[in-house]
Design an enzyme around this catalytic site. Structure first.
Site, short mmCIF file in Angstrom:
data_model
loop_
_atom_site.label_atom_id
_atom_site.label_comp_id
_atom_site.label_asym_id
_atom_site.label_seq_id
_atom_site.Cartn_x
_atom_site.Cartn_y
_atom_site.Cartn_z
N CYS A 34 0.83 -1.21 0.00
CA CYS A 34 0.00 0.00 0.00
C CYS A 34 0.86 1.26 0.00
O CYS A 34 0.36 2.35 -0.27
CB CYS A 34 -0.94 0.02 1.20
SG CYS A 34 -0.07 0.08 2.77
N CYS A 103 -2.69 -3.20 8.60
CA CYS A 103 -2.34 -1.84 9.04
C CYS A 103 -1.87 -1.86 10.49
O CYS A 103 -0.98 -1.10 10.88
CB CYS A 103 -3.53 -0.91 8.88
SG CYS A 103 -4.39 -1.10 7.31
#
Ligand code: FES
Length: 140
Positions: A34, A103
């Site tokens: 990402c 994350c």
């Protein structure tokens, strides 16, 4: 709702944002997929985390995860950082959607990278198995 109230709160009002100029340990990790980056600064006195700050260039879940992780380690003995897991961060956030779990991994890795930096700077021995040798597995 996709995100818990706690996630939204930490995303909107992140705790401990910033840098520590004379930090005792700094860890920076990134997720290659990402492109998000997280940096954690530790101030350590007498084996205690007396201050911690973070900068995150990333998604809302990464911001909420780093905010929560800094709250969880502030005031703790340094040795406690070794046992911080992304699972504990996610639990403290009252969950993250499955596709956002990575994350929170970034937060765990950033804390451990900063701890490793602190150990290395002070020539404190540690079990290499307990801390990642590379900052981010997904980058390699
Ligand atoms: Fe990259 Fe969340 S999408 S850390």
């Amino acid at each position: 709702m996709l995100y818990s109230e706690t996630v939204m709160d930490h995303f909107r009002h992140p705790r401990n944002v910033g840098i520590i100029e004379n930090a005792d340990g700094v860890g920076e990790v990134g997720n290659a997929k990402c492109g998000d980056i997280m940096k954690i600064y530790l101030k350590i006195d007498d084996g205690q985390v007396t201050d911690v700050k973070f900068e995150t260039f990333g998604c809302g879940s990464a911001i909420a995860s780093s905010s929560m992780a800094t709250e969880m380690i502030k005031g703790q003995p340094v040795s406690r950082l070794l046992s911080l897991t992304n699972k504990a961060v996610v639990e403290a956030l009252n969950g993250l959607p499955p596709h956002k779990l990575h994350c929170s991994v970034l937060a765990e890795e950033a804390v451990k990278a900063a701890l490793k930096d602190y150990y290395d700077r002070n020539a404190i021995p540690y079990d290499p198995q307990s801390l990642p040798t590379t900052s981010c597995e997904s980058c390699h």
